[in-house]
Every structure is written in structure tokens, then in C-alpha cells.
Write a protein that holds these residues in place. Structure first.
Motif, PDB file in Angstrom:
ATOM      1  N   THR A 327       0.810  -1.220   0.000  1.00 29.68           N
ATOM      2  CA  THR A 327       0.000   0.000   0.000  1.00 29.68           C
ATOM      3  C   THR A 327       0.838   1.263   0.000  1.00 29.68           C
ATOM      4  OG1 THR A 327      -1.723  -1.172   1.245  1.00 29.68           O
ATOM      5  CG2 THR A 327      -1.864   1.232   1.190  1.00 29.68           C
ATOM      6  N   TYR A 328       1.908   1.252   0.794  1.00 32.86           N
ATOM      7  CA  TYR A 328       2.706   2.462   0.945  1.00 32.86           C
ATOM      8  C   TYR A 328       3.970   2.475   0.096  1.00 32.86           C
ATOM      9  CZ  TYR A 328      -0.211   2.967   5.138  1.00 32.86           C
ATOM     10  OH  TYR A 328      -1.265   3.079   6.006  1.00 32.86           O
ATOM     11  N   GLY A 329       4.353   1.316  -0.463  1.00 29.90           N
ATOM     12  CA  GLY A 329       5.540   1.259  -1.297  1.00 29.90           C
ATOM     13  C   GLY A 329       6.829   1.497  -0.535  1.00 29.90           C
ATOM     14  N   LEU A 330       6.859   1.151   0.738  1.00 29.93           N
ATOM     15  CA  LEU A 330       8.052   1.352   1.556  1.00 29.93           C
ATOM     16  C   LEU A 330       9.078   0.253   1.288  1.00 29.93           C
ATOM     17  CD1 LEU A 330       6.450   2.298   5.008  1.00 29.93           C
ATOM     18  CD2 LEU A 330       7.324   3.840   3.246  1.00 29.93           C
ATOM     19  N   SER A 331      10.309   0.502   1.662  1.00 32.56           N
ATOM     20  CA  SER A 331      11.353  -0.502   1.517  1.00 32.56           C
ATOM     21  C   SER A 331      11.179  -1.577   2.584  1.00 32.56           C
ATOM     22  CB  SER A 331      12.736   0.138   1.679  1.00 32.56           C
ATOM     23  OG  SER A 331      12.930   0.551   3.035  1.00 32.56           O
ATOM     24  N   GLU A 332      11.775  -2.733   2.349  1.00 27.50           N
ATOM     25  CA  GLU A 332      11.689  -3.814   3.337  1.00 27.50           C
ATOM     26  C   GLU A 332      12.358  -3.411   4.642  1.00 27.50           C
ATOM     27  OE1 GLU A 332      12.678  -7.756   2.274  1.00 27.50           O
ATOM     28  OE2 GLU A 332      11.407  -7.803   0.494  1.00 27.50           O
TER      29      GLU A 332
END
Length: 503
Positions: A327-332
Motif C-alpha cells: 500500500t505504501y511502497g516502503l522498503s523492506e
């Protein structure tokens, strides 16, 4: 480890559940640093005529842990007596479960060193009571022990894996995941320094190709005789789980290479020396002399009980991490940091919710929130030994700071400076931000006058710039920022300086 052998680990984790009273009596459970033997009663001591009464809340928390780890929940609760010959059980037995654990056949997913998904299978989660605390002393030629029974009877759940863990690293990651789940659900604080969570790995080495794992069991291939397992107790930290297994791998390998037979035994972890030490020959289930607990009847677990407990489930770390990625496209990496603790993830999500009122792109809002929380706020909080919480920095104030940075009202350095001041001096960030904005409005009214004054006061820097010394521009910008107390927009300052210097 010698390539000749495979490592097999099964892990037992004991967790004290968060209840106000003990498992079978009304004595309080808060014993840490209290006077010894002040939270005890006839039930704790197993005195004649004292009958145990099961703690309903403790059982609910056991079921909750089972639901969170994909276990089957039994329809009945059967308690058993497990007979010990140890001084930390005054009644001579522990009330536990043997044949019918509350929860069974679950699993937990972890990541191995390569980042691959690994499934750790659970044999059972059962309910029992904790034992007393023994402290050992040596004075001259005198050895003696003192026992504090405040801890005896505190509700305990034992989480037992199948022999399916294949590395010390995976064992550590699994233990960490169990602690994280316990904390997310409020089942336990799982503070290992306070003895609220304890880990006991069962370790064996088997020759490659001469064993198989089938239906949750370790089985020999052909006429191969499985090597016995060794259990390590007294592990008081997550990192020590990995270290103790690595030590045993080295020790067992050396024993096998010498042609010695591995004897089933219990060893203790000596954290100071970084070694395991022999304690006793390992008991079998027969040695424990289990028998049904005669003073507690069978307790039914209804569908209604399970559904009521299910309502306490929250979005767990793995589910939350997946949502943050998608949903947010954040990094792992950011996702892992933000989901490490439930409190941090809730703080993060509230910041996003408030930011998104002005920033329509949810991914942009999430990235801004993530950058400020995992970067600046984490760095400052860790340095000062603080937890990230609304108590230290109110969410609406952090959101206002992020917005001010985004619309160039203040620079990154100034924003970080205000955050640091708020934390160090325990000041309200909102008040500091309002004060800064007021100062900026007053300063910006005559920004060109300020720049002209700086140019008049620094004629050498002006000459150096006109001769091609570009570093002078940075010096002049710094002088303007100093006079405006950091409130001016450095980009605007540069633009005006360039215009005046080229006139």
C-alpha cells in the motif's frame, strides 16, 4: 560445522502471561524486586486442603497465542501433574498439561539469512504454572540456596516447536518472532531480563542422508541410529539462543569426530564464559511421572469462547509489513523497523492519517512519515534512551513539522534542531514551531536588508566570490542564516545573493 552433519533444533519457549493473579490462586503476579515470599498462600505451597482454581484470563491468553500461531484449539482443557524432585516446587509437582495441550499443530513464518521464507512448525502450546526462584550462594566452605516463592504459580505458557529448525540463526529469529507476537497481542511483556520469557533449545547433530523429517518427527533412514539430543537451559536473551546453539554444534561435532556417543543431557548456558555446562542427565516423559490433576475437572472450550478470544487479535507484524510494502511502497528495511513494535506502527499510521489530509498521494505521505520517524526521530530517541510515543512528541506536532519542511517553511537542519530541542529540554514541539514561524515572519520582512548588511560586513568574501571562489557563497549564506536564526529559506537567500553579487 562439519559438512558431514546436519543440525536439528527444536525450541521450547516459556512465556509468563500478563494476568493480575497467579494461575491457580489469587496471589498477585508482580514479583519483580518485591520482598521475597510476600506473594504466597496455601495454594502456592500446596498445603493440605488448598485447592487450585484455574485462572480464566490466563487460559484465554493461551488460546489467543494459539490463534495467532495458526494452531488447532482443543475442545477441552485437561490439566496434569508433572512430578519433579526440585526444591523450587514446594508441593512436589507442577500443574501442567501432557496428553491434551490447549493448542497444537501451528506454525510461524520467519526469514532465514538469505531472506527466504522458512516455516517453523509448532508441536503444542500448553498451559502451566511457573516455579519458584532459587538463588545460590557460596560463603567460604558453605554452599547454600535461598528460595523465593513469589514467582511460583505465575501463569506460564510453553510453546514447543517440532524438530524442524535447521540453523542457529533461524532459532534466534523464531524466538524473536514469538516475543514480538506476545508483545503485539499484550499476552506478555516477554522481558527476558525479568524472567518473563525463557528459551530452551534441544539440539542434535545427524549424519547427512541418514535421517528424514516426516510428520513432525525426526526418523532414521535404514539402520542408522539417531544421535541423542542435548537441551540447553538458562538462556536469558535472544542473542544467547544463537550463541548457545553455535557452541553446542562445535562441541558435539568434536565429540562425534572422536567417535564418542552423545548422551542425552541437560546443560546450562553460562553467559559470562560463553559456554554450556553439564547439569544433569536428561529426563524422559516417564521420569516426570505425569498423572491427571485430580483437583481440577475437565474444562470445555466452546466455539463461543474461541470467537470471543478472536476479537483480541490485531494485525500482526507479518500482515502489517505486507500491507506497508503493497500500500505504501516502503522498503523492506523501513517496513521491518516500523513493524518491530506495535506502538511504533500505530504512531506511524496516525502520522500518515493526519498527513494525508493535505497530501493526497498516500505513498508520498507514508514516505515522509517513514523518513522522519525511522530517521530523525529514531536517531534522537535512541541517543536519549527514549521510546517513540505521543508522550514525547505529540503526533499533531510532528505532522506540523513535516508539513513545514515540505512547504519550505523550514530547512531539514532546522526541523531536526527543533525536534532535538523538544526532546532534550522536554519542551512542546508545537510551541517551538510556532515561535520559529513567528521569528521567520519578522525576519523575512527585511530579508533583502539583512543580505545587504551581510554583504557590507563581509567585503573580503564578496571580493573572493567575484574572483571565482565559489566557497564564499556558502560562507555568505551561512552569515545570513545566522542573522535570521535559521528561519530564512537558504534557496531564496542564494538567489538574492547571486542577483546582488552580479549587479
Amino acid at each position: 560445522m562439519d559438512n558431514k552433519y546436519d543440525l536439528i533444533v527444536g525450541l521450547e519457549i516459556h512465556v509468563q502471561t500478563k494476568t493480575k493473579s497467579k494461575m491457580f490462586c489469587s496471589c498477585p503476579t508482580h514479583y519483580f524486586q518485591d520482598e521475597p515470599n510476600t506473594h504466597v498462600c496455601p495454594v502456592c505451597f500446596g498445603l493440605p486442603g488448598a485447592l487450585p482454581v484455574p485462572n480464566k484470563r490466563a487460559i484465554e491468553l493461551c488460546i489467543l497465542m494459539g490463534l495467532a500461531t495458526n494452531c488447532k484449539i482443543d475442545s477441552e482443557i485437561h490439566f496434569d501433574r508433572k512430578h519433579y524432585f526440585y526444591p523450587d516446587l514446594p508441593k512436589g509437582y507442577q500443574i501442567s498439561q501432557y496428553g491434551r495441550p490447549v493448542c497444537s499443530d501451528g506454525y510461524v513464518m520467519i526469514k532465514n539469512k538469505k531472506g527466504e521464507d522458512v516455516k517453523v512448525e509448532l508441536e503444542r502450546i500448553h498451559q502451566e504454572e511457573d516455579v519458584a526462584k532459587s538463588t545460590h550462594y557460596k560463603e567460604g566452605n558453605l554452599d547454600y540456596s535461598l528460595i523465593d516463592y513469589n514467582k511460583s504459580g505465575v501463569p506460564l505458557i510453553e510453546i514447543v516447536t517440532k524438530p524442524c529448525i535447521r540453523s542457529a540463526y533461524d532459532a534466534k529469529e523464531y524466538a524473536s518472532k514469538i516475543r514480538q507476537i506476545c508483545r503485539y497481542l499484550g499476552i506478555s511483556d516477554a522481558d527476558m531480563e525479568k524472567g518473563q520469557m525463557r528459551c530452551e533449545p534441544n539440539i542434535s547433530l545427524q549424519e547427512k542422508g541418514k535421517w528424514e523429517y516426516k510428520d513432525g518427527q525426526l526418523l532414521p533412514v535404514g539402520d542408522y541410529k539417531l544421535n541423542s539430543k542435548v537441551e540447553v537451559k538458562n538462556i536469558g536473551s535472544i542473542s544467547a539462543v544463537e550463541k548457545s546453539i553455535e557452541y553446542e554444534v562445535k562441541r558435539l561435532t568434536e565429540e562425534l569426530e572422536k567417535g564418542n556417543t552423545i548422551e542425552q543431557q541437560t546443560r546450562g548456558w553460562n553467559a559470562d564464559k560463553g559456554i554450556t555446562e553439564f547439569q544433569r542427565s536428561k529426563e524422559t516423559a516417564d521420569d516426570y511421572r505425569y498423572m491427571p490433576e485430580p483437583d481440577i475437572p475437565v474444562i470445555d472450550i466452546t466455539d463461543e469462547d474461541i470467537e470471543r478470544t478472536k476479537k483480541e487479535l490485531v494485525e500482526l507484524p507479518d500482515e502489517k509489513a505486507k500491507r506497508y510494502l503493497e500500500t505504501y511502497g516502503l522498503s523492506e528495511y523501513d517496513t521491518g523497523v516500523l513493524t518491530a513494535k506495535r506502538e511504533i506502527s500505530e504512531y506511524f499510521e496516525e502520522v500518515i492519517e493526519q498527513l494525508s489530509k493535505d497530501i493526497t498521494d498516500i505513498k508520498e505521505a507514508a514516505k515522509l512519515a517513514s523518513n522522519w520517524i525511522t530517521g530523525t526521530l529514531f536517531s534522537l530517541s535512541n541517543t536519549m534512551g527514549l521510546e517513540i510515543s505521543d508522550k514525547n512528541i505529540q503526533i499533531e506536532d510532528l505532522v506540523a513539522l513535516i508539513k513545514a519542511f515540505k512547504d519550505n517553511t523550514l530547512t531539514k537542519n532546522k526541523a531536526e534542531e527543533l525536534l532535538k530541542q523538544a526532546l532534550e529540554e522536554k519542551k512542546d514541539l508545537g510551541d517551538l514551531l510556532d515561535e520559529f514561524k513567528k521569528t521567520k515572519e519578522e525576519s523575512n520582512g527585511d530579508i533583502e536588508d539583512t543580505i545587504s548588511k551581510v554583504l557590507d560586513e563581509n567585503t573580503q568574501a564578496v571580493e573572493d566570490f567575484k574572483k571565482g571562489k565559489q566557497a564564499s557563497m556558502g560562507y555568505l549564506i551561512g552569515q545570513v542564516m545566522q542573522k535570521t536564526h535559521g528561519s530564512a529559506d537558504p534557496n531564496e537567500v542564494r538567489s538574492i545573493l547571486e542577483k546582488k553579487l552580479n549587479e
